[in-house]
Design a protein around this motif. Structure first.
Motif, PDB file in Angstrom:
ATOM      1  N   HIS A 200       0.856  -1.191   0.000  1.00 14.09           N
ATOM      2  CA  HIS A 200       0.000   0.000   0.000  1.00 14.09           C
ATOM      3  C   HIS A 200       0.891   1.241   0.000  1.00 14.09           C
ATOM      4  CE1 HIS A 200      -2.782   3.065   1.535  1.00 14.09           C
ATOM      5  NE2 HIS A 200      -3.801   2.226   1.387  1.00 14.09           N
ATOM      6  N   ASP A 202       0.635   4.090   1.472  1.00 19.32           N
ATOM      7  CA  ASP A 202       0.912   4.645   2.795  1.00 19.32           C
ATOM      8  C   ASP A 202       1.910   3.785   3.566  1.00 19.32           C
ATOM      9  OD1 ASP A 202      -0.672   6.796   2.345  1.00 19.32           O
ATOM     10  OD2 ASP A 202      -2.260   6.246   3.759  1.00 19.32           O
ATOM     11  N   ASP A 203       1.866   2.469   3.383  1.00 19.00           N
ATOM     12  CA  ASP A 203       2.809   1.614   4.095  1.00 19.00           C
ATOM     13  C   ASP A 203       4.243   1.801   3.604  1.00 19.00           C
ATOM     14  OD1 ASP A 203       1.322   0.427   6.092  1.00 19.00           O
ATOM     15  OD2 ASP A 203       0.753  -1.318   4.907  1.00 19.00           O
ATOM     16  N   ALA A 225       4.307  -5.900   1.352  1.00 15.41           N
ATOM     17  CA  ALA A 225       3.384  -6.378   2.372  1.00 15.41           C
ATOM     18  C   ALA A 225       3.668  -7.855   2.678  1.00 15.41           C
ATOM     19  CB  ALA A 225       1.945  -6.200   1.890  1.00 15.41           C
ATOM     20  N   THR A 241     -13.073  -6.339  -5.169  1.00 13.82           N
ATOM     21  CA  THR A 241     -13.057  -5.052  -4.481  1.00 13.82           C
ATOM     22  C   THR A 241     -13.776  -3.985  -5.282  1.00 13.82           C
ATOM     23  OG1 THR A 241     -10.911  -5.655  -3.534  1.00 13.82           O
ATOM     24  CG2 THR A 241     -11.566  -3.352  -3.386  1.00 13.82           C
ATOM     25  N   GLN A 286      -0.015  -1.397   8.147  1.00  8.06           N
ATOM     26  CA  GLN A 286      -1.424  -1.060   8.306  1.00  8.06           C
ATOM     27  C   GLN A 286      -2.302  -1.882   7.366  1.00  8.06           C
ATOM     28  OE1 GLN A 286      -1.842   3.195   7.742  1.00  8.06           O
ATOM     29  NE2 GLN A 286      -1.485   3.616   9.912  1.00  8.06           N
ATOM     30  N   PHE A 287      -1.707  -2.297   6.240  1.00  8.83           N
ATOM     31  CA  PHE A 287      -2.475  -3.011   5.218  1.00  8.83           C
ATOM     32  C   PHE A 287      -1.742  -4.275   4.791  1.00  8.83           C
ATOM     33  CE2 PHE A 287      -3.594   1.462   4.936  1.00  8.83           C
ATOM     34  CZ  PHE A 287      -4.984   1.414   4.980  1.00  8.83           C
ATOM     35  N   ASP A 289      -3.294  -7.111   4.186  1.00 12.50           N
ATOM     36  CA  ASP A 289      -4.229  -7.883   3.367  1.00 12.50           C
ATOM     37  C   ASP A 289      -4.534  -7.144   2.064  1.00 12.50           C
ATOM     38  OD1 ASP A 289      -6.443 -10.019   3.068  1.00 12.50           O
ATOM     39  OD2 ASP A 289      -7.526  -8.125   2.842  1.00 12.50           O
ATOM     40  N   GLU A 291      -7.053  -7.304  -0.254  1.00  8.41           N
ATOM     41  CA  GLU A 291      -8.384  -6.755  -0.501  1.00  8.41           C
ATOM     42  C   GLU A 291      -8.630  -5.485   0.308  1.00  8.41           C
ATOM     43  OE1 GLU A 291     -11.737  -9.377  -0.427  1.00  8.41           O
ATOM     44  OE2 GLU A 291     -10.711 -10.934  -1.589  1.00  8.41           O
ATOM     45  N   ALA A 292      -8.185  -5.482   1.562  1.00  5.47           N
ATOM     46  CA  ALA A 292      -8.348  -4.288   2.392  1.00  5.47           C
ATOM     47  C   ALA A 292      -7.518  -3.129   1.843  1.00  5.47           C
ATOM     48  CB  ALA A 292      -7.937  -4.594   3.833  1.00  5.47           C
ATOM     49  N   ALA A 293      -6.324  -3.437   1.362  1.00  2.00           N
ATOM     50  CA  ALA A 293      -5.474  -2.389   0.786  1.00  2.00           C
ATOM     51  C   ALA A 293      -6.095  -1.806  -0.472  1.00  2.00           C
ATOM     52  CB  ALA A 293      -4.091  -2.967   0.477  1.00  2.00           C
ATOM     53  N   ASP A 296      -9.084   0.377   0.350  1.00  5.23           N
ATOM     54  CA  ASP A 296      -8.715   1.653   0.948  1.00  5.23           C
ATOM     55  C   ASP A 296      -8.252   2.652  -0.111  1.00  5.23           C
ATOM     56  OD1 ASP A 296      -8.013   3.250   3.487  1.00  5.23           O
ATOM     57  OD2 ASP A 296      -6.159   3.282   2.333  1.00  5.23           O
TER      58      ASP A 296
END
Length: 302
Positions: A200, A202-203, A225, A241, A286-287, A289, A291-293, A296
């Motif tokens: 991600h 941000d990561d 990640a 997503t 923070q991410f 996973d 799908e969550a990344a 977001d």
């Protein structure tokens, strides 16, 4: 708080990193071919190809972050283009090194690198101690990292980050995928079995910030990640997503080779990269996973 000078600050990672560093209270300055001291992030002139730089700004920098480099997928890989890709990375590091040695202010040098270092590693997991792979991507990364190690050899705390596919809706590979999805097409490349190590936006920025604050961080780290996926798994996660109607289609490898030539390696090869070394420094993703990344960056448009 520190004064942080970013080369490549106007790029995808550089721009977001600048915003986050400034929000943390750091003074952020940029290097560019054209000076603009009145910009939101005051910008000073340099030309790595000529080895020129405004040393006055380097003399202010506690930390230098080098994200500069010609885009890997910006144009077909002619002999001249390949040399430009390598030179843009190597020359930027040596131009900065020369200025940092002269001014003597900078205590920390952080640099982008790339997971292309590992070449096409197949299903085999790779980590920072894994030897480089074969092919142009690996060869260019080896030259890139030689320049990073040269900075470390000069006595400056140095960390290099082998960055994977950066997830952002505002640039990079994902932006192009989202464009296709808007027309109802979701694609994977070849048989889709190649591993994609992603992170991600941000990561990856937070990992650089983590290194700014942690003087024990030195050497090479994978900036990916914890959960890499295959290209086909990536496409399926993106389709899920996106939630809109889309047709999942393969793009045959032979077609990509005909159109892109050797540059097709960017999407047809992959690396299953470990993030353990970064996590062992205390960094928390923070991410983790996919799908969550994806959800977001699409929702927040970052």
């Amino acid at each position: 708080m520190s004064t942080i000078l970013i080369a490549g600050g106007s790029g995808l990672v550089g721009n977001r990193l600048s915003v986050l560093l400034k929000a943390q209270g750091h003074k952020v300055l940029h290097l560019s071919r054209r000076a603009n001291p009145g910009a939101a992030f005051p910008t000073y002139a340099w030309d790595p190809a000529k080895g020129t730089i405004d040393e006055n700004v380097v003399a202010q920098a506690d930390v230098v972050i080098n994200l500069a480099g010609t885009g890997i997928a910006g144009a077909r890989w002619t002999t001249a283009r390949k040399q430009l890709i390598i030179d843009s990375r190597v020359q930027s590091a040596y131009t900065l090194l020369k200025a940092m040695k002269r001014t003597g202010r900078t205590s920390t040098y952080l640099s982008a690198a790339a997971v292309g270092y590992y070449g096409n590693s197949g299903d085999r997991p790779v980590e920072e101690t894994t030897p480089p792979g074969k092919g142009f991507l690996a060869e260019s990364c080896v030259e890139w990292e030689k320049a990073i190690h040269a900075v470390a050899a000069a006595g400056i705390r140095t960390a290099g980050f082998r960055i994977g596919i950066v997830l952002s809706s505002r640039g990079g590979a994902l932006e192009k995928m989202l464009l296709s999805l808007r027309f109802g097409i979701n694609t994977y490349f070849g048989n889709g079995s190649q591993w994609y190590s992603w992170i991600h936006l941000d990561d990856v920025c937070r990992l650089f910030m983590h290194a700014v604050d942690n003087p024990e961080m030195k050497g090479i780290y994978n900036a990916v990640a914890p959960n890499p996926v295959t290209n086909l798994q990536f496409a399926k996660a993106l389709g899920k997503t996106w939630k809109g109607p889309s047709l999942l289609l393969p793009v045959p490898a032979i077609a990509l080779r005909l159109v892109l030539g050797e540059m097709a390696d960017v999407v047809l090869t992959g690396q299953r990269v470990s993030s353990k070394k970064a996590s062992d420094t205390g960094f928390v993703f923070q991410f983790p996973d996919l799908e969550a990344a994806l959800a977001d960056v699409i929702k927040r448009k970052v």
